[in-house]
Scaffold this motif. Sequence first.
Motif, mmCIF file in Angstrom:
data_model
loop_
_atom_site.group_PDB
_atom_site.id
_atom_site.type_symbol
_atom_site.label_atom_id
_atom_site.label_comp_id
_atom_site.label_asym_id
_atom_site.label_seq_id
_atom_site.Cartn_x
_atom_site.Cartn_y
_atom_site.Cartn_z
ATOM 1 N N GLU A 91 21.067 63.966 -14.462
ATOM 2 C CA GLU A 91 19.741 63.409 -14.356
ATOM 3 C C GLU A 91 18.514 64.708 -14.055
ATOM 4 O O GLU A 91 18.829 65.499 -13.548
ATOM 5 C CB GLU A 91 19.679 62.242 -13.563
ATOM 6 C CG GLU A 91 20.275 60.911 -13.821
ATOM 7 C CD GLU A 91 20.193 59.864 -13.078
ATOM 8 O OE1 GLU A 91 19.013 59.614 -12.258
ATOM 9 O OE2 GLU A 91 20.956 59.035 -13.011
ATOM 10 N N TYR A 92 17.729 64.396 -14.913
ATOM 11 C CA TYR A 92 16.418 65.056 -14.395
ATOM 12 C C TYR A 92 15.286 64.256 -14.423
ATOM 13 O O TYR A 92 15.023 63.410 -15.228
ATOM 14 C CB TYR A 92 15.975 66.113 -15.761
ATOM 15 C CG TYR A 92 14.976 66.933 -15.486
ATOM 16 C CD1 TYR A 92 14.853 67.980 -14.687
ATOM 17 C CD2 TYR A 92 13.657 66.405 -16.165
ATOM 18 C CE1 TYR A 92 13.517 68.863 -14.757
ATOM 19 C CE2 TYR A 92 12.440 67.115 -15.951
ATOM 20 C CZ TYR A 92 12.501 68.259 -15.226
ATOM 21 O OH TYR A 92 11.214 68.897 -15.055
ATOM 22 N N ARG A 93 14.288 64.476 -13.206
ATOM 23 C CA ARG A 93 13.246 64.081 -13.278
ATOM 24 C C ARG A 93 11.956 65.045 -12.970
ATOM 25 O O ARG A 93 12.452 65.792 -12.242
ATOM 26 C CB ARG A 93 13.097 62.812 -11.965
ATOM 27 C CG ARG A 93 13.760 61.629 -12.618
ATOM 28 C CD ARG A 93 14.006 60.830 -11.182
ATOM 29 N NE ARG A 93 14.614 59.589 -11.738
ATOM 30 C CZ ARG A 93 14.385 58.377 -12.100
ATOM 31 N NH1 ARG A 93 12.832 58.292 -12.188
ATOM 32 N NH2 ARG A 93 14.986 57.269 -12.393
ATOM 33 N N ALA A 104 4.947 61.004 -15.011
ATOM 34 C CA ALA A 104 6.247 61.437 -14.960
ATOM 35 C C ALA A 104 7.250 61.162 -15.963
ATOM 36 O O ALA A 104 7.144 60.529 -17.321
ATOM 37 C CB ALA A 104 6.908 59.898 -14.111
ATOM 38 N N TRP A 106 11.626 61.519 -17.278
ATOM 39 C CA TRP A 106 12.952 61.319 -16.907
ATOM 40 C C TRP A 106 13.770 61.623 -18.127
ATOM 41 O O TRP A 106 13.591 61.667 -19.274
ATOM 42 C CB TRP A 106 13.368 59.688 -16.696
ATOM 43 C CG TRP A 106 12.443 59.165 -15.701
ATOM 44 C CD1 TRP A 106 12.524 58.990 -14.396
ATOM 45 C CD2 TRP A 106 11.265 58.333 -16.044
ATOM 46 N NE1 TRP A 106 11.545 58.227 -13.818
ATOM 47 C CE2 TRP A 106 10.445 57.928 -14.896
ATOM 48 C CE3 TRP A 106 10.380 58.289 -17.183
ATOM 49 C CZ2 TRP A 106 9.369 57.091 -14.801
ATOM 50 C CZ3 TRP A 106 9.267 57.406 -17.228
ATOM 51 C CH2 TRP A 106 8.811 57.157 -16.059
ATOM 52 N N VAL A 108 18.317 61.791 -19.181
ATOM 53 C CA VAL A 108 19.817 61.687 -18.537
ATOM 54 C C VAL A 108 20.537 62.302 -19.671
ATOM 55 O O VAL A 108 20.439 62.182 -20.964
ATOM 56 C CB VAL A 108 20.117 60.136 -18.559
ATOM 57 C CG1 VAL A 108 21.664 59.993 -18.180
ATOM 58 C CG2 VAL A 108 19.202 59.439 -17.715
ATOM 59 N N ARG A 266 6.047 52.847 -22.256
ATOM 60 C CA ARG A 266 7.027 53.714 -21.834
ATOM 61 C C ARG A 266 7.708 54.107 -23.325
ATOM 62 O O ARG A 266 8.194 53.224 -24.015
ATOM 63 C CB ARG A 266 8.235 53.334 -20.881
ATOM 64 C CG ARG A 266 9.190 54.298 -20.715
ATOM 65 C CD ARG A 266 10.144 53.695 -19.669
ATOM 66 N NE ARG A 266 9.581 54.012 -18.391
ATOM 67 C CZ ARG A 266 10.178 53.596 -17.223
ATOM 68 N NH1 ARG A 266 11.574 53.624 -17.273
ATOM 69 N NH2 ARG A 266 9.663 53.754 -16.218
#
Length: 280
Positions: A91-93, A104, A106, A108, A266
């Motif tokens: 994962e990357y955030r 933000a 996100w 995966v 989103r």
Amino acid sequence: MISRLSVSIVRACLRAGTGGSPTAVLDETRLSDVERCRVPVLAGASHAVFVSVGGSDVSLRFFTAEGELPACGHGTVAALAFLAERAGGTEYRGTLRAAGRSFAGWAVREEARVRAAFEPGPVELREPTAAECGLVLPALGVGRDTLAPGTRVASVGRARLLVPVTSRAALAALAPDFGQLQSACDRFGLLGCYVYSVPTRSGRIAARMFAPSIGVPEDIANANSTACLAADLAGRGVTGIAVDMGDSLGIPATITATARPGPVVRLGGTAKVTDLIRLP
């Protein structure tokens, strides 16, 4: 110097693992804006994303052959895939910055692909004027027999016209006059026109984005316009959509969007880093 720059090619907004919009993604470097506009052309892409990492924040700048954009949805998906691949792990955030706004992001990693999502920010909606419709719709080739109710001007960074048509067949048949369309969009300060088919009950939609004013006659995938549409449809009770694009160009792409009260949108898409090239 632009020559020999290392550029990653990311196919953003894949459909079932194929297609997607080829996007040039590279680390921030010392280039003039004129040189930045040459990067997507030399890389064989419609858009380029310049990524600058500073601690936990990541700044993004987006360019087409015609100039800088304040925001680019599929470019953001591509940047998140680029960052996730570089970071490794599952994962990357991160906190992304573009055009003075922070949001933000996100991602995966799923084998060779990356599933990315972000919130593009507030969407402004208004009714178009008679003058806007009177010039833009004929340039698109949309007539009274194919136009559906609900044309809107929408903005997330820059304004564009959202134009509903009665069917996927009517959408596929469009053959805009690009010179006339560019002139009309320039007159009203529009980024371009996002034409879409009436949603099915499941929220499945087909769309085409025409933006000759920014050097992209037709975009393979346009996520920010999809966000604008999601915000508009949320007011009519549609909270989730999946939009198919690129079929008229032979490069399938799909963008997903959800909206909750506000509306807060989103955006999501799947991407894959396919090549690492050096510019000629």
